[in-house]
Design an enzyme around this catalytic site. Sequence first.
Site, mmCIF file in Angstrom:
data_model
loop_
_atom_site.group_PDB
_atom_site.id
_atom_site.type_symbol
_atom_site.label_atom_id
_atom_site.label_comp_id
_atom_site.label_asym_id
_atom_site.label_seq_id
_atom_site.Cartn_x
_atom_site.Cartn_y
_atom_site.Cartn_z
ATOM 1 N N CYS A 294 25.531 36.429 20.874
ATOM 2 C CA CYS A 294 25.903 37.823 20.973
ATOM 3 C C CYS A 294 25.460 38.264 22.370
ATOM 4 O O CYS A 294 24.308 38.073 22.748
ATOM 5 C CB CYS A 294 25.162 38.627 19.902
ATOM 6 N N TYR B 95 -7.393 0.045 7.688
ATOM 7 C CA TYR B 95 -7.548 -1.091 8.601
ATOM 8 C C TYR B 95 -8.863 -1.026 9.366
ATOM 9 O O TYR B 95 -9.216 0.016 9.912
ATOM 10 C CB TYR B 95 -6.375 -1.077 9.589
ATOM 11 N N LYS C 11 10.959 2.947 2.938
ATOM 12 C CA LYS C 11 10.986 4.418 2.924
ATOM 13 C C LYS C 11 11.719 4.917 1.685
ATOM 14 O O LYS C 11 12.818 4.452 1.384
ATOM 15 C CB LYS C 11 11.713 4.928 4.178
ATOM 16 N N LYS D 140 2.386 4.506 1.373
ATOM 17 C CA LYS D 140 2.509 5.030 2.736
ATOM 18 C C LYS D 140 2.199 6.524 2.665
ATOM 19 O O LYS D 140 3.022 7.329 2.229
ATOM 20 C CB LYS D 140 3.916 4.778 3.280
ATOM 21 N N GLU E 15 0.864 -1.186 0.000
ATOM 22 C CA GLU E 15 0.000 0.000 0.000
ATOM 23 C C GLU E 15 0.894 1.228 0.000
ATOM 24 O O GLU E 15 2.012 1.173 0.507
ATOM 25 C CB GLU E 15 -0.850 0.041 1.288
ATOM 26 N N CYS F 89 26.050 43.856 15.441
ATOM 27 C CA CYS F 89 26.444 44.991 16.288
ATOM 28 C C CYS F 89 27.933 45.006 16.603
ATOM 29 O O CYS F 89 28.419 45.890 17.304
ATOM 30 C CB CYS F 89 25.637 44.992 17.579
ATOM 31 N N ASP G 56 1.759 10.222 3.576
ATOM 32 C CA ASP G 56 2.512 11.062 4.510
ATOM 33 C C ASP G 56 1.554 12.025 5.205
ATOM 34 O O ASP G 56 1.395 13.173 4.804
ATOM 35 C CB ASP G 56 3.591 11.831 3.735
ATOM 36 N N CYS H 150 21.621 44.629 21.084
ATOM 37 C CA CYS H 150 21.979 44.377 19.683
ATOM 38 C C CYS H 150 20.706 44.508 18.846
ATOM 39 O O CYS H 150 19.691 43.885 19.160
ATOM 40 C CB CYS H 150 22.549 42.964 19.557
ATOM 41 N N CYS I 217 29.804 39.886 16.641
ATOM 42 C CA CYS I 217 28.427 39.824 16.141
ATOM 43 C C CYS I 217 28.349 40.503 14.767
ATOM 44 O O CYS I 217 28.778 41.649 14.620
ATOM 45 C CB CYS I 217 27.491 40.515 17.125
HETATM 46 S S1 IVH Z 1 -0.220 0.258 8.666
HETATM 47 C C1 IVH Z 1 0.925 -1.953 12.351
HETATM 48 N N1 IVH Z 1 -0.671 1.368 6.307
HETATM 49 O O1 IVH Z 1 2.748 5.030 8.682
HETATM 50 C C2 IVH Z 1 0.367 -1.226 11.216
HETATM 51 N N2 IVH Z 1 0.343 2.679 7.999
HETATM 52 O O2 IVH Z 1 4.624 3.571 11.323
HETATM 53 C C3 IVH Z 1 0.748 0.186 11.203
HETATM 54 N N3 IVH Z 1 0.822 4.978 7.344
HETATM 55 O O3 IVH Z 1 1.886 5.725 11.875
HETATM 56 C C4 IVH Z 1 0.163 1.009 10.207
HETATM 57 N N4 IVH Z 1 0.037 4.844 5.295
HETATM 58 O O4 IVH Z 1 0.135 6.351 10.265
HETATM 59 C C5 IVH Z 1 -0.178 1.534 7.543
HETATM 60 N N5 IVH Z 1 -1.129 2.239 4.207
HETATM 61 C C6 IVH Z 1 -0.662 2.403 5.438
HETATM 62 C C7 IVH Z 1 -0.124 3.628 5.875
HETATM 63 C C8 IVH Z 1 0.378 3.719 7.173
HETATM 64 C C9 IVH Z 1 0.603 5.619 6.193
HETATM 65 C C10 IVH Z 1 1.474 5.540 8.546
HETATM 66 C C11 IVH Z 1 0.767 5.208 9.824
HETATM 67 C C12 IVH Z 1 1.827 4.817 10.824
HETATM 68 C C13 IVH Z 1 3.102 4.930 10.035
HETATM 69 C C14 IVH Z 1 3.901 3.652 10.153
#
Ligand code: IVH
Length: 675
Positions: free
Chosen positions: A429, A231, A317, A116, A114, A414, A118, A434, A411
Amino acid sequence: MSNPVREKIEKLREEINEHNYRYYVLNDPIISDFEFDQKLKELQELENQHPEFITPDSPTQRVGSDLTKNFPSVEHKFPMLSLSNVYNEDELKDFDRRVREGLTPGSEINYVTELKIDGVSISIHYKNSFFDSAVTRGDGFVGEEITPNVKTIRSVPLRAKTEKFPELADAEFEVRGEIFMNLETFKKINEEQENKGEKIFANPRNLTAGTIKLQDPKIVASRNLDIFVYYLLSENVEFDSQSQNLEILQQLGFKINPNYRVCRDINEVVEYCNYWETKREELPYEIDGVVVKVDSVEQQKILGSIAKSPRWATAFKFKAKQATTKLKKIIWQVGRTGAVTPVADLEPVFLAGSTISRATLHNIEEIERKDIREGDTVVIEKGGDVIPKVVKVVLEKRPPESRPAQIPDRCPVCNSALFKPEEEVAIYCANQICPAQVKGSIIHFASRGAMDIDGLGESLINLFVDLGYLKSYADIYYLNEKREELISLERLGEKSVDNLLAAIEESKERPFAKKLFALGIRYVGSGAARLLAENFDSLDDLMKADSEKLEDIPDIGPRISESVKSFFSNEENLAVIKRLKDAGLKFEREKTETSDLFKGKSFVLTGTLPTMTREEAGELILKNGGTVSSSVSKKTGFVLAGEKAGSKLAKAEKLGVKIITEKEFLEMLKNGVVS
Ligand code: IVH
């Protein structure tokens, strides 16, 4: 019993919720915005006339009408875990190996990948299919309940579509996901901020995190937040797999990210990760990686969790976004505390959505450790902050005449001698007057979060300091003596000077906590200032307090208490405070307001009020001279009725006692008239 108004309200409510879902979740509206607004308005009007028919899933309930005071702490039923991280293909394969080792040899393993997102993670609770509450992750075990704010997110259903899931319909369940802000909204908000001369937000995630903690849900609603959920947790349903969990979430009316994939082996996972690392820029929101989860719930259970993260999932990441450019010059900036910090002046370069010409160099140690020199070609990186940082020097491109960076001993503003406290990496400083420090402390004093003096921004403050009108922030309150001189300045006219002087006068009324924050005591941020203001009646009391008394306050430690003591033992600071007091500023905790607005009136409270508890409403009545009684009689002045009001409401109607809603009640208080 059928009631035509209630039926009309119910019909409208369902219609609007469906249109909302089509618009915000499916992205497929079938009516115009105008038609939608008309329907919402109609519902609002009907509900205003019949508050007894308001239900928690009514679309009008998305924006609470009142400010939340602070957020209650709530313990998570199931802790909100975090994920281990991997950074490259090899580490992904190590993860796969560990998963295999944890399962019966030869097991078939599918992974769900999936995006991730941000953003900020959230847990949303549903009871009997209705949105009930929303809690932040917090430390994973205890979070903050921010229900009214999450309710403003239009892609969060106020009622889940549980018709096809009877086992969920009458149960409690929890949905977890990520709240985020799309890039277009983020850009628009920052443009507005810039036009207003206000703070620019670093990135959508920071702005999202700040937004969901705002006290006013109306502002939250205007920020257009969104969510992807990933989830569903329920004690009533067993899922076979994560992919099935996602599908069910979708069928329940939640917004899931459509880009997930079920991969049959780790090579497919690697492929997915690489694909999104190059395609991330094409998405209308930010992602910082890929989450890889073992699909089978049975296998997840076998693998279990270590410490705070599951063994069955990890986060791939992405690399931080980097660019290479030339460092033209090292500039030494003097802040309001006198700290002199190095900043890289760069040849402008485009990086992750904006043109960069400055990067932080942190401190002298950092410059020495990385041997950063003027004229170097450097790699810069955007982390979580607006200001990017210099990661390293490209040594191959260093010009032969290059010399190590010169650390200043005077500085740059001054020219007074600099010093370095032993326990710190920063240089300072020492000159209290100043101009850089004076300007910085006045800018802080007048800023939005402090005294919030409209019109007194950075450039005007710089000008006033340079012209000698301001030597400390206390001088702001004596600018009225210079009205004629100010009017004659090229930049200011009579009208703007008078507006400015009026804003200055008005700022005298800021709450005690804001005034304390404005003083600019080192380490006393807005939170610590609020704590101090809550624990001392006045500035004089605070000044008399010893360290022990200060540190008795939870969250106030020795660092803050020492800084407070040292601030108030400085003669110059005391003189400035005296000048502020002489100008009419009061440094005292606000008294809670009382009045006799409701004198001689008795109230009966019934039903659930939309934004306050009955106790809170009762307190307000008592504070304003009224009385609260538990039963309705002819003598009752008002019945304050909320949702699900029962026999008391009926009795009031029968006796002809005036029935009011919370909104009308609050209006009486606001206007100071009983009607
Ligand atoms: S699963 C144990 N799925 O990433 C399962 N997390 O540390 C933990 N996040 O704080 C989360 N997209 O807020 C999961 N598709 C996704 C996500 C996701 C973003 C964030 C989540 C968590 C951090 C992972």
